[in-house]
Design an enzyme around this catalytic site. Structure first.
Site, short mmCIF file in Angstrom:
data_model
loop_
_atom_site.label_atom_id
_atom_site.label_comp_id
_atom_site.label_asym_id
_atom_site.label_seq_id
_atom_site.Cartn_x
_atom_site.Cartn_y
_atom_site.Cartn_z
N GLU A 132 -0.30 0.73 -6.15
CA GLU A 132 0.69 0.33 -5.14
C GLU A 132 0.89 -1.18 -5.16
OE1 GLU A 132 2.65 1.98 -3.23
OE2 GLU A 132 1.93 4.04 -3.33
N GLY B 194 0.83 -1.21 0.00
CA GLY B 194 0.00 0.00 0.00
C GLY B 194 0.85 1.24 0.00
N GLU C 139 10.89 -7.02 -1.30
CA GLU C 139 10.67 -8.44 -1.07
C GLU C 139 9.19 -8.69 -0.73
OE1 GLU C 139 12.37 -12.07 1.73
OE2 GLU C 139 13.04 -10.02 2.08
N GLU D 22 4.48 -2.81 -5.88
CA GLU D 22 5.17 -3.50 -4.78
C GLU D 22 5.19 -5.01 -4.89
OE1 GLU D 22 4.81 -0.19 -1.29
OE2 GLU D 22 3.39 -1.85 -1.22
#
Lengths: 232, 232
Positions: free
Chosen positions: A62, A46, A116, A66
């Site tokens: 996001e 997020g 990660e 990510e």
DNA sequence: GTATATTTGCGTTATAAATACACAAAGAAT
DNA sequence: ATTCTTTGTGTATTTATAACGCAAATATAC
């Protein structure tokens, strides 16, 4: 610098993404934070809502940045709720809108400049950053509730699956035992699944029949909350 | 002036408050705006979230300031969702969290420095400010859905009511016809209502029996989404 | 290698719930 | 005075739920 007459909170999004496989059961996708606060801790994907961006669009962006996850434009995120505790972020006042979604684990590429990203089984979660523990717990409760009132599984199972697989998915979310035969009967009667091809006549009874979701009927039952109901 | 490195949206709350009476059916509480934009137009009660205030608390405060309504600390507002269109407010970027709630019309005092507050029947709504039309429509849809899965009426009917009154409340929300006798049987079997006193033996059959909600059972069924279900 | 346990599909049966009405008494409307 | 409406009570019929039996194939244990 951007200045306002009155103080403004920051607005962020967080996503609880559920995945599933027969071994680990239900899992949640988390990322390891690269910066303070909570550097190197696990958190929900997020980030901050841009000034010219809608909130759900922010969640999608996001998520993609990510975790590499690119949600189909069709499948909408489900809004979980607003988290607004005044001290939930040590940097400044941050209000978060949380979403949840079910996806196939294989869709997470984790590529790009992705931090990660890792799957954690829901009954073996790590320490969380911020109030993300509460958000994940709420998401699990919400999923448990939603599963009674709308079909689940289209996004999280492989395209072709067997009845035992669907049964185990439900069991691993609900964590209660119910009769597999009654479950299969109900799914059939709802018309939510179609048998794939014919079962080869040399195949044994032990070889499960393959199904796929009947998308048309699935979407219909998803919208008509009255028509779909599980008991258990 | 309050300055930030990145632009921040403003965050507001809006409340869709439903009331009910036998004549007008279901109504929504609106206030007339005293300032631009949309001066003198009708809008949902609501306002800006303070920097040290949780979002739901803001909704309660604004509701009280603008309509005189003082919600019991027990009855929680239901979160409807987040509205974040980038141009929904002409002044600046505003993200709103909307709530809804059912109350007795009599609880609205409209005192204080209250702007003009008025009830509008849901099938005779005025022109709205901002995107409040969409919010109200969503709230009505949401209420229609929720009514199937949890008991409704405790906050919106008088403490003592009759079965025909409860029946008509449900009908005016759902806008479908269903059998009044089966409805009454279901309510009784659920244990959600208790008969008040004894019916005087000189009373005619035409005089309806009085009931009140069994609060304990009502709350139980509100939380256990599996136990309460309407069909219709 | 034989015995035992497990998985899968296809049933059946008993219980419970939802649905659709019938009817009578009291009062309101005409 | 007659007809219509409201309210409570009751009863069939249909449908859904819940609990379980069984046989075939295969995996597992010893």
């Amino acid at each position: 610098m951007y200045c306002y007459k009155y103080p403004h909170p920051a607005v962020t999004t967080d996503c609880v993404v559920f995945g599933y496989d027969p071994n680990d059961g239900l899992s949640v996708l988390l990322i390891r934070r690269g910066i303070e606060p909570f550097k190197d801790c696990w958190a929900l994907p997020g980030g901050f809502v841009r000034i010219d961006e809608e909130v759900e669009a922010c969640a999608r962006r996001e998520l993609n940045e990510e975790t590499g996850l690119q949600l189909s434009h069709l499948s909408d995120l489900k809004e979980l709720g607003c988290y607004s505790g005044v001290n939930r972020d040590p940097r400044e006042r941050v209000i978060t809108i949380a979403y949840y979604q079910l996806v196939r684990k294989s869709e997470v590429i984790g590529g790009d400049d992705a931090k990660e990203a890792r799957w954690f089984p829901v009954d073996n979660l790590p320490e969380f950053s911020f109030d993300h523990k509460k958000i994940v717990e709420d998401a699990i409760e919400r999923l448990k509730r939603d599963i009674y009132f709308e079909p689940i599984g289209f996004n999280i199972l492989p395209e072709v699956f067997t009845m035992p697989q669907l049964y185990k998915l439900y069991k691993s979310i609900l964590k209660v035992d119910f009769d597999r035969r009654n479950f299969a009967n109900k799914m059939m009667k709802l018309g939510i699944v179609d048998q794939v091809g014919h079962r080869p006549k040399d195949a044994s009874r032990r070889t499960p029949i393959q199904y796929r979701f009947n998308k048309e009927r699935y979407e219909m039952l998803k919208n008509d909350k009255k028509a779909f109901r599980l008991e258990f």
